[in-house]
Motif scaffolding. Structure first.
Motif, PDB file in Angstrom:
ATOM      1  N   PHE A 158     -19.059  82.067  11.719  1.00  0.00           N
ATOM      2  CA  PHE A 158     -18.137  81.054  11.918  1.00  0.00           C
ATOM      3  C   PHE A 158     -18.706  80.309  13.067  1.00  0.00           C
ATOM      4  N   ILE A 159     -18.884  79.115  12.876  1.00  0.00           N
ATOM      5  CA  ILE A 159     -19.745  78.056  14.137  1.00  0.00           C
ATOM      6  C   ILE A 159     -18.505  77.071  14.466  1.00  0.00           C
ATOM      7  N   MET A 160     -18.614  76.766  15.742  1.00  0.00           N
ATOM      8  CA  MET A 160     -18.125  75.617  16.461  1.00  0.00           C
ATOM      9  C   MET A 160     -18.566  75.112  17.523  1.00  0.00           C
ATOM     10  N   HIS A 161     -18.358  73.744  17.607  1.00  0.00           N
ATOM     11  CA  HIS A 161     -19.108  73.179  18.754  1.00  0.00           C
ATOM     12  C   HIS A 161     -18.257  72.419  19.529  1.00  0.00           C
ATOM     13  N   THR A 162     -18.535  71.986  20.833  1.00  0.00           N
ATOM     14  CA  THR A 162     -17.332  71.230  21.545  1.00  0.00           C
ATOM     15  C   THR A 162     -18.317  70.113  22.197  1.00  0.00           C
ATOM     16  N   ARG A 163     -17.545  69.076  22.318  1.00  0.00           N
ATOM     17  CA  ARG A 163     -17.957  67.861  23.238  1.00  0.00           C
ATOM     18  C   ARG A 163     -17.103  67.625  24.291  1.00  0.00           C
ATOM     19  N   GLU A 164     -17.617  67.421  25.495  1.00  0.00           N
ATOM     20  CA  GLU A 164     -16.807  66.902  26.613  1.00  0.00           C
ATOM     21  C   GLU A 164     -16.564  65.556  26.503  1.00  0.00           C
ATOM     22  N   GLY A 165     -15.557  64.860  26.528  1.00  0.00           N
ATOM     23  CA  GLY A 165     -15.449  63.267  26.595  1.00  0.00           C
ATOM     24  C   GLY A 165     -13.824  62.772  26.471  1.00  0.00           C
ATOM     25  N   HIS A 166     -13.820  61.564  26.424  1.00  0.00           N
ATOM     26  CA  HIS A 166     -12.628  60.902  26.547  1.00  0.00           C
ATOM     27  C   HIS A 166     -12.322  59.760  25.546  1.00  0.00           C
ATOM     28  N   LYS A 167     -11.134  59.572  25.143  1.00  0.00           N
ATOM     29  CA  LYS A 167     -10.614  58.648  24.339  1.00  0.00           C
ATOM     30  C   LYS A 167     -11.104  57.285  25.059  1.00  0.00           C
ATOM     31  N   PRO A 168     -11.212  56.218  24.062  1.00  0.00           N
ATOM     32  CA  PRO A 168     -12.011  54.922  24.552  1.00  0.00           C
ATOM     33  C   PRO A 168     -11.118  54.459  25.507  1.00  0.00           C
ATOM     34  N   ASP A 169      -9.642  54.519  25.404  1.00  0.00           N
ATOM     35  CA  ASP A 169      -8.922  53.753  26.413  1.00  0.00           C
ATOM     36  C   ASP A 169      -8.680  54.780  27.811  1.00  0.00           C
ATOM     37  N   LEU A 170      -9.279  55.713  27.726  1.00  0.00           N
ATOM     38  CA  LEU A 170      -9.542  56.735  28.991  1.00  0.00           C
ATOM     39  C   LEU A 170      -7.918  57.441  29.186  1.00  0.00           C
ATOM     40  N   SER A 171      -7.106  57.288  28.393  1.00  0.00           N
ATOM     41  CA  SER A 171      -5.768  57.954  28.474  1.00  0.00           C
ATOM     42  C   SER A 171      -5.784  59.255  29.183  1.00  0.00           C
ATOM     43  N   ASP A 172      -6.789  59.961  28.516  1.00  0.00           N
ATOM     44  CA  ASP A 172      -6.821  61.428  28.877  1.00  0.00           C
ATOM     45  C   ASP A 172      -7.818  61.664  29.980  1.00  0.00           C
ATOM     46  N   LEU A 173      -8.017  60.791  30.723  1.00  0.00           N
ATOM     47  CA  LEU A 173      -8.949  61.003  31.879  1.00  0.00           C
ATOM     48  C   LEU A 173      -8.060  60.967  33.204  1.00  0.00           C
ATOM     49  N   HIS A 174      -8.157  62.061  33.885  1.00  0.00           N
ATOM     50  CA  HIS A 174      -7.548  62.071  34.966  1.00  0.00           C
ATOM     51  C   HIS A 174      -8.278  61.106  36.246  1.00  0.00           C
ATOM     52  N   GLU A 175      -7.619  60.505  36.946  1.00  0.00           N
ATOM     53  CA  GLU A 175      -8.292  59.468  37.981  1.00  0.00           C
ATOM     54  C   GLU A 175      -9.176  60.425  38.755  1.00  0.00           C
ATOM     55  N   THR A 176      -8.760  61.399  39.168  1.00  0.00           N
ATOM     56  CA  THR A 176      -9.466  62.458  40.089  1.00  0.00           C
ATOM     57  C   THR A 176     -10.865  62.696  39.429  1.00  0.00           C
ATOM     58  N   LYS A 177     -11.047  63.007  38.036  1.00  0.00           N
ATOM     59  CA  LYS A 177     -12.068  63.247  37.454  1.00  0.00           C
ATOM     60  C   LYS A 177     -13.253  61.880  37.363  1.00  0.00           C
ATOM     61  N   ARG A 178     -12.267  60.746  37.046  1.00  0.00           N
ATOM     62  CA  ARG A 178     -13.268  59.515  37.142  1.00  0.00           C
ATOM     63  C   ARG A 178     -13.893  59.194  38.243  1.00  0.00           C
ATOM     64  N   ILE A 179     -13.364  59.478  39.530  1.00  0.00           N
ATOM     65  CA  ILE A 179     -13.950  58.901  40.904  1.00  0.00           C
ATOM     66  C   ILE A 179     -14.545  60.022  41.332  1.00  0.00           C
TER      67      ILE A 179
END
Ligand code: TIU
Length: 228
Positions: free
Chosen positions: A66-87
Motif C-alpha cells: 500500500f502506497i501513500m503520498h503527501t503534499r505540503e500546501g494550503h487552500k487557495p484562500d490560505l484559510s489553513d495557513l497560520h500567519e506565523t508560518k506565512r511570515i
C-alpha cells in the motif's frame, strides 16, 4: 514477516500491515522557483533522493504494498495557513505569492504538485497537509486505522523537517517507522546525517534506518507467516 537489515537492528516488515509513505516530493521543494528556493535553499541537493525513490516505488507497486503520498500546501484562500508560518523566514517571497510555478505551496498550482518521476497512480492516496507532519489536520490517522496499518516505510523530503516530524508523530501513535537514508534528502547534508542518527540512536528511539537496496530486496521476498 520479512527481515530488512537496518539500524539499530533489523526491521521485521509485515507487508500486510505496512505502507510506503512518500513525503512531499513536490516541485515546490525540488525545483527552482518554489518554496524551497524562496527559503534560500539550493534545491538541487534534494534531487539525490529521486532515482532511489523511483526504484523503490516500482518495487513497492510490484509487491502490492500500500502506497501513500503527501503534499505540503494550503487552500487557495490560505484559510489553513497560520500567519506565523506565512511570515516565517522574512524572505522576499512567501507562501501564497506568485512564482514561476504558480502560487507558492498552494493546492492546485503547478509547483505544489508531485514531481512527474514519482507521480501517484490510481489507488495511492494523496494526503494534503498544511503542516510539516503528515498527521496534523489530515486524514492519515483514519486511513491507518481503516487499513489496520502498524508500520510505515517513510521517505521523501526533507529529512529533518517533514520526514522527521511525521516519524515522531507516527512513533507516538504506536506506528513503527523505517526510514530509508537514500530516499530522503535535506538542503543541509549534515542535518540529513544527524536526523537519521537521531532516529536510530538510543535503541531506535523513533524508529529504524535502512536504505533502498535493502528494502527493495526485502519487497521481492515472499513474506514468512508472522508467527514463524
Ligand atoms: N524547509 C524544509 O526543509 N522543509 C519544509 O519546509 N517542508 C518539508 O520538509 N516537506
Amino acid at each position: 514477516m520479512v527481515q530488512i537489515p537496518a539500524q539499530p537492528y533489523e526491521f521485521a516488515l509485515d507487508p500486510d500491515k505496512a505502507a510506503l509513505l512518500i513525503i512531499d516530493m513536490q516541485r515546490d521543494f525540488v525545483e527552482p522557483g518554489g518554496f524551497g528556493a524562496a527559503l534560500g535553499n539550493d534545491v538541487s541537493l534534494l534531487r539525490s533522493a529521486i532515482a532511489p525513490l523511483e526504484a523503490l516505488l516500482a518495487a513497492a507497486r510490484q509487491a502490492g504494498l500500500f502506497i501513500m503520498h503527501t503534499r505540503e500546501g494550503h487552500k487557495p484562500d490560505l484559510s489553513d495557513l497560520h500567519e506565523t508560518k506565512r511570515i516565517r523566514g522574512r524572505g522576499a517571497m512567501t507562501i501564497g505569492d506568485r512564482g514561476p510555478m504558480g502560487r507558492i505551496l498552494v493546492i492546485g498550482e503547478p509547483g505544489h504538485d508531485i514531481i512527474p518521476e514519482l507521480y501517484p497512480v490510481a489507488g495511492e492516496p494523496v494526503i494534503d497537509k498544511p503542516g510539516k507532519g503528515a498527521f496534523y489536520n489530515t486524514e492519515l490517522s483514519d486511513i491507518i486505522a481503516e487499513r489496520g496499518l502498524t508500520q510505515l516505510i517513510v521517505c521523501g523530503v526533507t529529512t529533518e523537517v517533514c520526514v522527521h516530524t511525521t516519524v515522531r508523530e507516527a512513533n507516538d501513535r504506536g506506528i513503527e517507522c523505517l526510514v530509508l537514508s537514500d530516499c530522503t534528502a535535506s538542503y543541509f547534508p549534515d542535518f540529513h546525517v544527524a536526523a537519521l542518527r537521531m532516529i536510530a540512536a538510543q535503541g531506535g528511539i523513533f524508529g529504524w534506518v535502512s536504505d533502498s537496496q535493502s528494502a527493495i530486496a526485502a519487497l521481492a521476498e515472499p513474506a514468512e507467516p508472522a508467527d514463524s
